[in-house]
Design an enzyme around this catalytic site. Structure first.
Site, PDB file in Angstrom:
ATOM      1  N   HIS A 192       0.857  -1.178   0.000  1.00 59.75           N
ATOM      2  CA  HIS A 192       0.000   0.000   0.000  1.00 59.75           C
ATOM      3  C   HIS A 192       0.899   1.235   0.000  1.00 59.75           C
ATOM      4  O   HIS A 192       2.037   1.192   0.470  1.00 59.75           O
ATOM      5  CB  HIS A 192      -0.866  -0.049   1.261  1.00 59.75           C
ATOM      6  CG  HIS A 192      -1.955   0.962   1.339  1.00 59.75           C
ATOM      7  ND1 HIS A 192      -1.720   2.284   1.686  1.00 59.75           N
ATOM      8  CD2 HIS A 192      -3.296   0.856   1.160  1.00 59.75           C
ATOM      9  CE1 HIS A 192      -2.868   2.933   1.721  1.00 59.75           C
ATOM     10  NE2 HIS A 192      -3.846   2.100   1.393  1.00 59.75           N
ATOM     11  N   ASP A 200       3.177  -4.468   8.166  1.00 55.90           N
ATOM     12  CA  ASP A 200       1.914  -3.776   7.964  1.00 55.90           C
ATOM     13  C   ASP A 200       0.807  -4.820   8.123  1.00 55.90           C
ATOM     14  O   ASP A 200       0.605  -5.661   7.254  1.00 55.90           O
ATOM     15  CB  ASP A 200       1.898  -3.149   6.562  1.00 55.90           C
ATOM     16  CG  ASP A 200       0.554  -2.522   6.195  1.00 55.90           C
ATOM     17  OD1 ASP A 200      -0.431  -2.693   6.952  1.00 55.90           O
ATOM     18  OD2 ASP A 200       0.471  -1.888   5.129  1.00 55.90           O
ATOM     19  N   GLN A 211      -4.355  -5.470   6.895  1.00 57.06           N
ATOM     20  CA  GLN A 211      -5.277  -6.420   6.270  1.00 57.06           C
ATOM     21  C   GLN A 211      -5.220  -7.816   6.890  1.00 57.06           C
ATOM     22  O   GLN A 211      -6.038  -8.667   6.550  1.00 57.06           O
ATOM     23  CB  GLN A 211      -4.981  -6.509   4.763  1.00 57.06           C
ATOM     24  CG  GLN A 211      -5.248  -5.216   4.008  1.00 57.06           C
ATOM     25  CD  GLN A 211      -6.703  -4.805   4.021  1.00 57.06           C
ATOM     26  OE1 GLN A 211      -7.596  -5.641   4.112  1.00 57.06           O
ATOM     27  NE2 GLN A 211      -6.957  -3.513   3.916  1.00 57.06           N
ATOM     28  N   LYS A 242     -10.374  -1.483  10.284  1.00 55.52           N
ATOM     29  CA  LYS A 242     -10.389  -2.719   9.489  1.00 55.52           C
ATOM     30  C   LYS A 242     -10.967  -3.898  10.268  1.00 55.52           C
ATOM     31  O   LYS A 242     -11.313  -4.915   9.676  1.00 55.52           O
ATOM     32  CB  LYS A 242      -8.962  -3.081   9.041  1.00 55.52           C
ATOM     33  CG  LYS A 242      -8.189  -1.982   8.331  1.00 55.52           C
ATOM     34  CD  LYS A 242      -8.744  -1.642   6.976  1.00 55.52           C
ATOM     35  CE  LYS A 242      -7.799  -0.671   6.252  1.00 55.52           C
ATOM     36  NZ  LYS A 242      -8.324  -0.257   4.936  1.00 55.52           N
ATOM     37  N   CYS A 291      -4.796   2.219  -3.746  1.00 55.76           N
ATOM     38  CA  CYS A 291      -3.573   2.789  -3.162  1.00 55.76           C
ATOM     39  C   CYS A 291      -2.369   1.884  -3.386  1.00 55.76           C
ATOM     40  O   CYS A 291      -1.487   1.763  -2.525  1.00 55.76           O
ATOM     41  CB  CYS A 291      -3.759   3.084  -1.679  1.00 55.76           C
ATOM     42  SG  CYS A 291      -4.955   4.373  -1.338  1.00 55.76           S
TER      43      CYS A 291
END
Length: 406
Positions: A122, A200, A203, A226, A364
């Site tokens: 991202h 990261d 997700q 999220k 993104c």
């Protein structure tokens, strides 16, 4: 699991869009919020709204206790070794920027050093590192993406070397759903030297159990919205010894121990990194959201979403002209695709008219889209509250859109 019972917790799902039942399949952008989280937010403002860590009065003490209990809940969810390793931020973007900025301020990164990311990232896990390279003279290196949407692990092994100072990768691709082998990649980084590892987790946090000690990452970042929590709150996990050693990023209240006009001494982690009044309600609601997810069971969530992903993938595969992007076997519940000759925005607009909410565009991830020679995709992303009937409605909407736009 009783999915209909779970759906009763999400009032926003029970509405019509353009005269049709809402089918919400944009969960990778933001998840919906259950009543339990909405009530946690409302309870804070109704009953204990006050600033924290400062006042001696009852409301201030109650708000402080609730906020710090939330930190403990989040630390337990991540299997952090201590609550002080959990820093409240505004989201994944803020968390990664915090890491990049403190590395710059500390002088950890310099000319000739290399920062290694992947082609799946991202923009929030790309731009902060570019900015760090511009400021320090370091070089950004990128792990290539294979045709099935997985990372080229042979290339990764070649790129990883003595000059690598940072490895920052997502655990799950927001655009393709690829689940990356971050534990193995971190272990490889440990073998080559003193590499700071950043995951990261924006997700991965909604879909699977996270154990930061098992991953052995130095930092882990995610956003509350999220995983059933409000927007504007997120987490940066950091190993305590690193947090203790690195300098703060922002200055202000709370992050200080003593201030004079001559010199300021800083507070201990995590408060050293939490300047100013935090999103108190957001932190409390985030803990409630994780409690909600754990009550369902992260393994149950993953199994339900895999069922939906498999059904949707099979249905799409039967439609003429469909190309699915991200076909590696190890995937989370993201399905990204195009139909030959049809622009993703046009298809998404037709689907919206049928009550099906999907995301269109580059997500993104413009470099990743360029890797496949496209400008964007249609992306359906599933959550535990989605149903097989909604998957069938999604497939029907794709077919209808394809017929109308062909």
């Amino acid at each position: 699991m009783d999915i209909q019972k779970i759906r009763e917790d999400f009032p926003i799902l029970h509405q019509q869009i353009n005269g049709r039942p809402l089918v919400y399949l944009d969960n990778a952008a933001t998840s919906q919020k259950p009543l339990q989280v909405l009530e946690a937010s409302a309870n804070y403002y109704r009953n204990i709204n006050s600033n924290i860590h400062r006042g001696v009065h009852k409301l201030a003490q109650s708000a402080t206790a609730a906020h710090e209990q939330a930190r403990e809940t989040i630390a337990k969810h991540l299997n952090a070794s201590r609550p002080e390793e959990v820093i409240f931020t505004s989201g994944t973007t803020d968390s990664i920027n915090l890491v990049a900025n403190v590395l710059e301020r500390s002088g950890t990164i310099g000319e000739g050093d290399e920062i290694l990311i992947s082609g799946l990232e991202h923009h929030s896990n790309t731009v902060p590192w570019q900015m760090l390279c511009e400021a320090t003279g370091a070089t950004l290196k990128v792990i290539p993406v294979l045709e099935d949407g997985s990372l080229d692990q042979e290339a990764f092994a070649t790129l990883l070397g003595p000059q690598t100072k940072v490895l920052s990768v997502n655990q799950v691709s927001n655009a393709l759903g690829t689940i990356n082998p971050v534990k193995d990649m971190i272990a490889a980084a440990r073998k080559v030297g003193d590499v700071i590892t950043v995951v990261d987790g924006a997700q991965s946090i909604p879909h699977m159990a996270i154990d930061v000690q098992d991953l052995d990452c130095d930092f882990f970042a995610f956003s509350g919205h999220k995983v059933f929590a409000p927007t504007g709150v997120g987490i940066l996990f950091g190993k305590y010894d690193l947090l203790e050693k690195l300098p703060p990023w922002k200055g202000g209240g709370e992050m200080i121990r003593l201030v004079t006009f001559e010199k300021t001494t800083y507070n201990d982690p995590p408060f050293k990194y939490e300047a100013g009044t935090p999103n108190i309600e957001g932190g409390i609601a985030l803990a409630a959201a994780l409690d909600y997810a754990n009550a369902i069971g992260m393994d149950n969530i993953y199994a339900q979403e895999k069922l939906l992903l498999d059904r949707a993938t099979a249905g799409l595969s039967e439609i003429d002209g469909v190309k699915i992007y991200g076909t590696c076997p190890n995937k989370a519940s993201v399905l990204s695709f195009l139909i030959e000759g049809i622009h993703h925005f046009d298809l998404g607009s037709i689907m919206d008219q049928m009550g099906v909410a999907v995301r269109t565009g580059h997500h993104c991830c413009q470099p990743l889209m360029s890797r496949f020679g496209i400008t964007g995709t249609v992306r359906a992303s599933f959550a535990v509250y989605n149903t097989e009937e909604e998957v069938d409605a999604f497939i029907a909407a794709v077919k209808k859109g394809a017929m109308m736009l062909s």
